[in-house]
Design an enzyme around this catalytic site. Sequence first.
Site, PDB file in Angstrom:
ATOM      1  N   ASP A 232       1.160  -1.558  -0.145  1.00 52.80           N
ATOM      2  CA  ASP A 232      -0.362  -0.083  -0.179  1.00 52.80           C
ATOM      3  C   ASP A 232       1.026   1.311   0.479  1.00 52.80           C
ATOM      4  O   ASP A 232       2.032   0.954   0.479  1.00 52.80           O
ATOM      5  CB  ASP A 232      -0.939   0.103   1.287  1.00 52.80           C
ATOM      6  CG  ASP A 232      -2.305   0.841   0.945  1.00 52.80           C
ATOM      7  OD1 ASP A 232      -3.073  -0.192   1.042  1.00 52.80           O
ATOM      8  OD2 ASP A 232      -1.650   1.895   0.890  1.00 52.80           O
TER       9      ASP A 232
ATOM     10  N   ASN B 125      -8.847   1.456  -3.812  1.00 53.33           N
ATOM     11  CA  ASN B 125     -10.225   1.822  -3.302  1.00 53.33           C
ATOM     12  C   ASN B 125     -10.941   2.695  -5.205  1.00 53.33           C
ATOM     13  O   ASN B 125      -9.833   3.238  -5.557  1.00 53.33           O
ATOM     14  CB  ASN B 125     -10.481   3.205  -2.403  1.00 53.33           C
ATOM     15  CG  ASN B 125      -8.752   4.248  -3.070  1.00 53.33           C
ATOM     16  OD1 ASN B 125      -8.055   3.425  -2.630  1.00 53.33           O
ATOM     17  ND2 ASN B 125      -9.310   5.475  -2.426  1.00 53.33           N
TER      18      ASN B 125
ATOM     19  N   THR C  22     -14.075  -3.282  -7.317  1.00 54.86           N
ATOM     20  CA  THR C  22     -15.478  -3.921  -7.730  1.00 54.86           C
ATOM     21  C   THR C  22     -15.170  -2.498  -9.045  1.00 54.86           C
ATOM     22  O   THR C  22     -15.092  -1.087  -8.603  1.00 54.86           O
ATOM     23  CB  THR C  22     -16.596  -3.355  -7.044  1.00 54.86           C
ATOM     24  OG1 THR C  22     -16.458  -4.152  -6.054  1.00 54.86           O
ATOM     25  CG2 THR C  22     -17.722  -3.262  -7.973  1.00 54.86           C
TER      26      THR C  22
ATOM     27  N   GLU D 199     -14.905  -9.195  -5.334  1.00 54.39           N
ATOM     28  CA  GLU D 199     -15.157  -9.881  -3.668  1.00 54.39           C
ATOM     29  C   GLU D 199     -16.509  -9.567  -3.395  1.00 54.39           C
ATOM     30  O   GLU D 199     -17.168  -8.423  -3.444  1.00 54.39           O
ATOM     31  CB  GLU D 199     -14.345  -9.269  -2.375  1.00 54.39           C
ATOM     32  CG  GLU D 199     -14.327  -9.747  -1.457  1.00 54.39           C
ATOM     33  CD  GLU D 199     -13.688 -11.333  -1.143  1.00 54.39           C
ATOM     34  OE1 GLU D 199     -13.173 -11.562  -2.333  1.00 54.39           O
ATOM     35  OE2 GLU D 199     -14.825 -11.479  -0.276  1.00 54.39           O
TER      36      GLU D 199
ATOM     37  N   LYS E 149     -20.512  -7.991  -9.792  1.00 55.42           N
ATOM     38  CA  LYS E 149     -20.517  -7.806  -8.270  1.00 55.42           C
ATOM     39  C   LYS E 149     -21.770  -6.845  -8.624  1.00 55.42           C
ATOM     40  O   LYS E 149     -21.687  -6.362  -7.658  1.00 55.42           O
ATOM     41  CB  LYS E 149     -19.162  -7.298  -8.959  1.00 55.42           C
ATOM     42  CG  LYS E 149     -18.288  -6.368  -7.656  1.00 55.42           C
ATOM     43  CD  LYS E 149     -18.712  -6.893  -6.264  1.00 55.42           C
ATOM     44  CE  LYS E 149     -18.926  -6.392  -4.534  1.00 55.42           C
ATOM     45  NZ  LYS E 149     -18.919  -7.345  -3.591  1.00 55.42           N
TER      46      LYS E 149
ATOM     47  N   GLY F 109     -25.994   1.749   4.550  1.00 55.56           N
ATOM     48  CA  GLY F 109     -24.861   3.152   3.763  1.00 55.56           C
ATOM     49  C   GLY F 109     -23.563   1.810   3.551  1.00 55.56           C
ATOM     50  O   GLY F 109     -23.719   0.917   3.259  1.00 55.56           O
TER      51      GLY F 109
ATOM     52  N   CYS G  63     -20.199   0.598  -0.390  1.00 52.79           N
ATOM     53  CA  CYS G  63     -20.010  -0.161  -1.608  1.00 52.79           C
ATOM     54  C   CYS G  63     -21.705   0.376  -2.170  1.00 52.79           C
ATOM     55  O   CYS G  63     -21.812   0.445  -3.626  1.00 52.79           O
ATOM     56  CB  CYS G  63     -20.261  -1.429  -1.486  1.00 52.79           C
ATOM     57  SG  CYS G  63     -18.607  -2.305  -1.289  1.00 52.79           S
TER      58      CYS G  63
HETATM   59  P1  NAD Z   1     -10.142   0.511   0.970  1.00 53.20           P
HETATM   60  O1  NAD Z   1     -10.122   2.065   0.693  1.00 53.20           O
HETATM   61  O2  NAD Z   1     -10.186  -0.003   2.958  1.00 53.20           O
HETATM   62  O3  NAD Z   1      -8.259   0.470   0.902  1.00 53.20           O
HETATM   63  C1  NAD Z   1      -8.138   1.080  -0.419  1.00 53.20           C
HETATM   64  C2  NAD Z   1      -6.533   0.719  -0.399  1.00 53.20           C
HETATM   65  O4  NAD Z   1      -5.215   0.946  -1.503  1.00 53.20           O
HETATM   66  C3  NAD Z   1      -6.231   2.184   0.748  1.00 53.20           C
HETATM   67  O5  NAD Z   1      -5.127   1.936   1.438  1.00 53.20           O
HETATM   68  C4  NAD Z   1      -5.439   2.762  -0.365  1.00 53.20           C
HETATM   69  O6  NAD Z   1      -4.254   3.463   0.400  1.00 53.20           O
HETATM   70  C5  NAD Z   1      -4.703   1.909  -1.229  1.00 53.20           C
HETATM   71  N1  NAD Z   1      -4.655   2.616  -2.444  1.00 53.20           N
HETATM   72  C6  NAD Z   1      -4.666   3.089  -3.318  1.00 53.20           C
HETATM   73  N2  NAD Z   1      -4.354   3.798  -3.911  1.00 53.20           N
HETATM   74  C7  NAD Z   1      -2.744   3.152  -4.200  1.00 53.20           C
HETATM   75  C8  NAD Z   1      -2.091   2.346  -5.240  1.00 53.20           C
HETATM   76  N3  NAD Z   1      -1.698   3.130  -6.674  1.00 53.20           N
HETATM   77  N4  NAD Z   1      -0.899   1.946  -5.037  1.00 53.20           N
HETATM   78  C9  NAD Z   1      -1.060   1.265  -3.609  1.00 53.20           C
HETATM   79  N5  NAD Z   1      -2.198   1.913  -2.495  1.00 53.20           N
HETATM   80  C10 NAD Z   1      -3.364   1.958  -3.320  1.00 53.20           C
HETATM   81  O7  NAD Z   1     -10.603  -0.130   0.388  1.00 53.20           O
HETATM   82  P2  NAD Z   1     -11.853  -1.352   0.452  1.00 53.20           P
HETATM   83  O8  NAD Z   1     -12.966  -1.374   1.225  1.00 53.20           O
HETATM   84  O9  NAD Z   1     -10.587  -2.526   0.795  1.00 53.20           O
HETATM   85  O10 NAD Z   1     -12.363  -1.099  -1.134  1.00 53.20           O
HETATM   86  C11 NAD Z   1     -11.312  -1.999  -2.782  1.00 53.20           C
HETATM   87  C12 NAD Z   1     -12.160  -2.182  -3.676  1.00 53.20           C
HETATM   88  O11 NAD Z   1     -12.725  -3.455  -2.851  1.00 53.20           O
HETATM   89  C13 NAD Z   1     -13.068  -0.942  -3.886  1.00 53.20           C
HETATM   90  O12 NAD Z   1     -13.344  -1.186  -5.480  1.00 53.20           O
HETATM   91  C14 NAD Z   1     -14.546  -1.856  -2.842  1.00 53.20           C
HETATM   92  O13 NAD Z   1     -15.673  -1.495  -4.437  1.00 53.20           O
HETATM   93  C15 NAD Z   1     -14.426  -3.013  -3.309  1.00 53.20           C
HETATM   94  N6  NAD Z   1     -15.497  -4.119  -2.111  1.00 53.20           N
HETATM   95  C16 NAD Z   1     -15.500  -3.086  -2.302  1.00 53.20           C
HETATM   96  C17 NAD Z   1     -16.156  -4.562  -0.064  1.00 53.20           C
HETATM   97  C18 NAD Z   1     -15.901  -3.638   1.582  1.00 53.20           C
HETATM   98  O14 NAD Z   1     -16.656  -4.794   2.071  1.00 53.20           O
HETATM   99  N7  NAD Z   1     -15.349  -2.806   1.979  1.00 53.20           N
HETATM  100  C19 NAD Z   1     -16.358  -5.209  -0.227  1.00 53.20           C
HETATM  101  C20 NAD Z   1     -16.016  -5.465  -1.682  1.00 53.20           C
HETATM  102  C21 NAD Z   1     -15.699  -5.280  -3.009  1.00 53.20           C
HETATM  103  C1  UDX Z   2     -22.292  -5.067   0.995  1.00 57.11           C
HETATM  104  C2  UDX Z   2     -22.519  -6.506   0.161  1.00 57.11           C
HETATM  105  O1  UDX Z   2     -23.381  -7.401   1.648  1.00 57.11           O
HETATM  106  C3  UDX Z   2     -21.100  -7.342   0.200  1.00 57.11           C
HETATM  107  O2  UDX Z   2     -21.480  -8.726  -0.512  1.00 57.11           O
HETATM  108  C4  UDX Z   2     -19.970  -6.827  -0.672  1.00 57.11           C
HETATM  109  O3  UDX Z   2     -19.248  -7.282  -1.090  1.00 57.11           O
HETATM  110  C5  UDX Z   2     -20.164  -5.521  -0.040  1.00 57.11           C
HETATM  111  O4  UDX Z   2     -20.771  -4.968   0.412  1.00 57.11           O
HETATM  112  P1  UDX Z   2     -21.412  -4.055   3.078  1.00 57.11           P
HETATM  113  O5  UDX Z   2     -21.738  -3.277   2.379  1.00 57.11           O
HETATM  114  O6  UDX Z   2     -20.164  -4.682   3.617  1.00 57.11           O
HETATM  115  O7  UDX Z   2     -21.446  -5.085   2.483  1.00 57.11           O
HETATM  116  O8  UDX Z   2     -22.819  -5.013   4.481  1.00 57.11           O
HETATM  117  P2  UDX Z   2     -24.474  -5.609   4.402  1.00 57.11           P
HETATM  118  O9  UDX Z   2     -24.053  -6.253   4.941  1.00 57.11           O
HETATM  119  O10 UDX Z   2     -24.454  -5.490   2.823  1.00 57.11           O
HETATM  120  O11 UDX Z   2     -24.860  -4.013   4.647  1.00 57.11           O
HETATM  121  C6  UDX Z   2     -25.300  -3.144   4.035  1.00 57.11           C
HETATM  122  C7  UDX Z   2     -25.872  -1.596   4.408  1.00 57.11           C
HETATM  123  O12 UDX Z   2     -26.882  -2.483   4.589  1.00 57.11           O
HETATM  124  C8  UDX Z   2     -25.315  -1.703   6.659  1.00 57.11           C
HETATM  125  O13 UDX Z   2     -25.541  -0.817   6.579  1.00 57.11           O
HETATM  126  C9  UDX Z   2     -26.258  -2.157   6.657  1.00 57.11           C
HETATM  127  O14 UDX Z   2     -27.312  -2.236   8.178  1.00 57.11           O
HETATM  128  C10 UDX Z   2     -27.770  -2.542   5.734  1.00 57.11           C
HETATM  129  N1  UDX Z   2     -29.101  -3.419   6.087  1.00 57.11           N
HETATM  130  C11 UDX Z   2     -29.105  -5.069   5.883  1.00 57.11           C
HETATM  131  C12 UDX Z   2     -29.984  -3.151   6.487  1.00 57.11           C
HETATM  132  O15 UDX Z   2     -30.524  -2.127   6.326  1.00 57.11           O
HETATM  133  N2  UDX Z   2     -31.136  -3.459   5.794  1.00 57.11           N
HETATM  134  C13 UDX Z   2     -30.788  -5.562   5.664  1.00 57.11           C
HETATM  135  O16 UDX Z   2     -31.831  -6.029   5.817  1.00 57.11           O
HETATM  136  C14 UDX Z   2     -29.524  -5.480   5.344  1.00 57.11           C
END
Ligand code: NAD
Ligand code: UDX
Length: 463
Positions: free
Chosen positions: A35, A92, A133, A162, A222, A275, A278
């Site tokens: 990172d 991100n 994503t 993911e 996704k 919230g 994603c």
């Molecule tokens: P995050 O912000 O927590 O982490 C991303 C990291 O990437 C940061 O630490 C940032 O410093 C680093 N970064 C950015 N540009 C960089 C570069 N050029 N070189 C090295 N590091 C770099 O984000 P996240 O929540 O892990 O999400 C990452 C991706 O996964 C997004 O596309 C998101 O939509 C997807 N996703 C997130 C979730 C979730 O629940 N958070 C679930 C499924 C998919």
């Molecule tokens: C979501 C997807 O579930 C996951 O598959 C994807 O990879 C990333 O986005 P996340 O945002 O981490 O995951 O949590 P999730 O459990 O989906 O909840 C999202 C929001 O919806 C939260 O604010 C949660 O409180 C709300 N929620 C969820 C409701 O208000 N009602 C429900 O019945 C379920």
Amino acid sequence: MKIKNICCIGAGYVGGPTMSVIAQHNPEIKVTVVDLNKERIDAWNDKNLNNLPIYEPGLIEVVSKARGRNLFFSNDIDGAIKESEMIFISVNTPTKTYGTGKGMAADLKYVELCARNIGKIAKSDKIVVEKSTLPVKTAESIQSILENAGSGVNFEILSNPEFLAEGTAMRDLAIPDRVLIGGNDKTEEGKKAIQALVDIYSSWVPKENILTTNVWSSELSKLTANAFLAQRISSINSLSELCERTGASIGEVSKAIGMDSRIGSKFLNASVGFGGSCFQKDILNLVYISRSLGLNEVAEYWNQVIVMNTHQRDRFAKNIIKNLYNTVSGKSIAIFGWAFKKDTNDSRESAAIYVADTLISEHAILNIYDPKVSSSQMIFDINYLNTRSEFENKKYLNIKSDPYKAVEGAHAVAILTEWDEFKTYNWKKIYQMMKKPAFIFDGRNILDKDHLEEIGFNYNSIG
Ligand code: NAD
Ligand code: UDX
């Protein structure tokens, strides 16, 4: 093709847990998570595992076993790219805040920077895996950037979105409903790349749960999965308002429809609004892509999911104001919960931020308590909205580390996250500490209405 070294760019909520689990189940593969953010990498390497940069139940156990064995966290991005055969891009992809597509399209600048860097550094063939994503067709741009880097090496692009949800990430990774791998199975190289990634997951995921598709289907699946999940929440939330007007109960309606096996019972909990980093971002992206292709009806259909979510948050805040005799100016309101859901320290796009902002606009004094979100994060979240100056915000925010301190002299308690501990509080004691009449606004429908009304509370829930 046997993979010996994996590099993952992005040590966030996805990169950290996902690579920890891959390393856990593939001890013969060296997994390096890199990172740009030094502070984040230092936290991943902290001797005290309670200081890991993200809170996720079960994460500490997995990291403690694999870290230093075959799991490494580093700021040496170029070194890790050079030595690996497979590179995950897990950076991100936030909503764009400038230029064309502002407020709608995904900002792909971080992904593009990664691709350009890989193209510059790579001296041997690489499999590049999209873990972030991404909008459908992004793999085409990555391929073009890599091919034009002039490195003379072969790059295969895979899409491996993911599906983990925060708060349950470790369980979701350990027993995923499915692993999705999109690749080009029309060429020998493409087939080998797909198989290499299938082999990595096969070390713990049953073969029948590993799904391979073409790259575009994988990318679009996704966005579609998140849109469908969010749509269920907006659907049930829209009906919660109708329940409040008619005397029907949203809990009973959810149960009744959820027992229909065609509908299913999950994701039907009415709430103050979804919230997280994603749902909103991915739907806005879907709306943007549809509009760009001239599919206006498709765009409007999905946009309504966001409209309903904003409305739900807004009407929750307005309901508090209305019940507190149409003014909250100078009144203390305890906010229980800042994270966007329980069991995470992540507050990105949390409904709590927007509800708090509306209440501050009405000059309410907020006493906020959350078991995992730091006070600096809460202040950052409110300031980031830019509704008023930081100085002005400060006047209305009191962040408490003890929930009982948050309710002293408060007119109301608003539950904004469904943390289990809220159910175990001594609500009789809380009632005694509050101004009367004492109100509860339960944005998650988690408390016992009868018990609270017996104590003397004026209890309000969703739907
Ligand atoms: P995050 O912000 O927590 O982490 C991303 C990291 O990437 C940061 O630490 C940032 O410093 C680093 N970064 C950015 N540009 C960089 C570069 N050029 N070189 C090295 N590091 C770099 O984000 P996240 O929540 O892990 O999400 C990452 C991706 O996964 C997004 O596309 C998101 O939509 C997807 N996703 C997130 C979730 C979730 O629940 N958070 C679930 C499924 C998919
Ligand atoms: C979501 C997807 O579930 C996951 O598959 C994807 O990879 C990333 O986005 P996340 O945002 O981490 O995951 O949590 P999730 O459990 O989906 O909840 C999202 C929001 O919806 C939260 O604010 C949660 O409180 C709300 N929620 C969820 C409701 O208000 N009602 C429900 O019945 C379920």
